[in-house]
Design an enzyme around this catalytic site. Sequence first.
Site, PDB file in Angstrom:
ATOM      1  N   TRP A   1      54.049 -61.624  15.730  1.00 49.03           N
ATOM      2  CA  TRP A   1      53.509 -60.795  16.806  1.00 49.03           C
ATOM      3  C   TRP A   1      52.962 -61.726  17.872  1.00 49.03           C
ATOM      4  CZ3 TRP A   1      48.007 -58.896  17.279  1.00 49.03           C
ATOM      5  CH2 TRP A   1      47.887 -57.940  18.299  1.00 49.03           C
TER       6      TRP A   1
ATOM      7  N   ASP B   1      46.944 -60.386   8.206  1.00 50.22           N
ATOM      8  CA  ASP B   1      46.938 -59.359   9.242  1.00 50.22           C
ATOM      9  C   ASP B   1      47.540 -58.105   8.626  1.00 50.22           C
ATOM     10  OD1 ASP B   1      46.964 -57.817  11.490  1.00 50.22           O
ATOM     11  OD2 ASP B   1      48.109 -59.199  12.727  1.00 50.22           O
TER      12      ASP B   1
ATOM     13  N   LYS C   1      48.269 -47.503  13.558  1.00 54.20           N
ATOM     14  CA  LYS C   1      49.522 -46.922  13.089  1.00 54.20           C
ATOM     15  C   LYS C   1      49.302 -45.879  12.005  1.00 54.20           C
ATOM     16  CE  LYS C   1      51.549 -50.264  15.501  1.00 54.20           C
ATOM     17  NZ  LYS C   1      50.817 -51.195  16.380  1.00 54.20           N
TER      18      LYS C   1
END
Length: 409
Positions: free
Chosen positions: A134, A216, A252
């Site tokens: 990312w 993460d 999310k």
Amino acid sequence: MTTIFNGIELGPPIEVFALSKAFQDDPHSPKVNLTVGAYRTNEGKPWVLPVVRKTESALAADETLNHEYLPVLGLDSFSQAATRMLLGNDSKAILEGRVIAVQSLSGTGALRLAAEFLSRIMHLDTFYYSKPTWENHRLVFLNGGFTKNCEYRYWNPKTCGIDFEGMIEDLEKAPEHAVVILHACAHNPTGCDPTHEQWNKIADVIEKKRLFTLFDSAYQGFASGDLDFDAYAPRLFVSRGIEFICTQSFAKNFGLYNERVGNFVLVSNTTKQIPEMKSQLTLIVRGMYSNPPNHGARVVSTVLNNPELYEEWRDHIRTMSGRIKEMRKGLYNRLVTLNTPGNWEHIVNQIGMFSYTGLSEKQVEYLIQNYHIYLLRSGRINMSGLSENNIDYVATAIHDAVTKHTSKI
């Protein structure tokens, strides 16, 4: 009039947002947006989870609630529930009081808090991130005080899977106490996760080389539909006595993208320095944003701490992950039926919101210009951007792009 604002250079555009803006401005029909990492329904619409809507209505009607400041480290009922979700209700680390939990400004804020703590308080200066990762990982850690950034191999374009040998080789060469950023599940952008056996080998290297892990975790539950399966790696590290920090996002899996709900979790092997570490984290937060917002954290806390709402929410994440899996199968089957050149099994083998398709930049450019299908130049697509209404169109377009601009997939 004079100004001091001279000589400022124009910053480069952020690709994902620039493409999304280009999609919005594109008058062509049909067009498809496979860029931004946000869930979409089969109708292509954002989805407010019913349990979130229900909880928000109840909170709005509760006249005992107010808009007073939260404590600097956030809403404790949220942080504790989020940490139990990550590590398990029976986690030894939690039961023994070896865990610090801090509400953060979503996953990005938790990453920045981690970077500031590790660089300023722990005096660490080197971090490793996967190639690719990312894009914000590098930016956040450099802005947070780290001075040396390194990549470890992850994506193998020949197999469209993990270059596990390359990853291990690079981690073996990392200096002691280097911070290694690992994706807990649903690796972004590749969608390729290590197997349980591979996670154990990664833990071996982390332990042997005395590296420090930062997990993460942006997709727990959203990836596979199973909260426990998606938390395998952090729980493995706890069981092996490996200290780490984990950054959680609830964008999310709760659909709370703009509420910026996150959690910073630090797992130590001792309780001795917990008060001191907490005090330093408090000062870092105080100097950055003083204290976090309440609404999103209150929603998550209410759901996670209520058995009935919790089960309803688990059904929702199974719905989201299930639809994405169906889109993976649907795209794969259509490409096979069209006899599209290459092997496309990686699309169904990958997990989570994203698929690293293996498409070349030339093929991506062709899709954007000729079919108005917007995706990142790396070939990464958001699988939930596909639907029953556009999947045939996208598959046909990919077939055309690959056939006209041949490259080995």
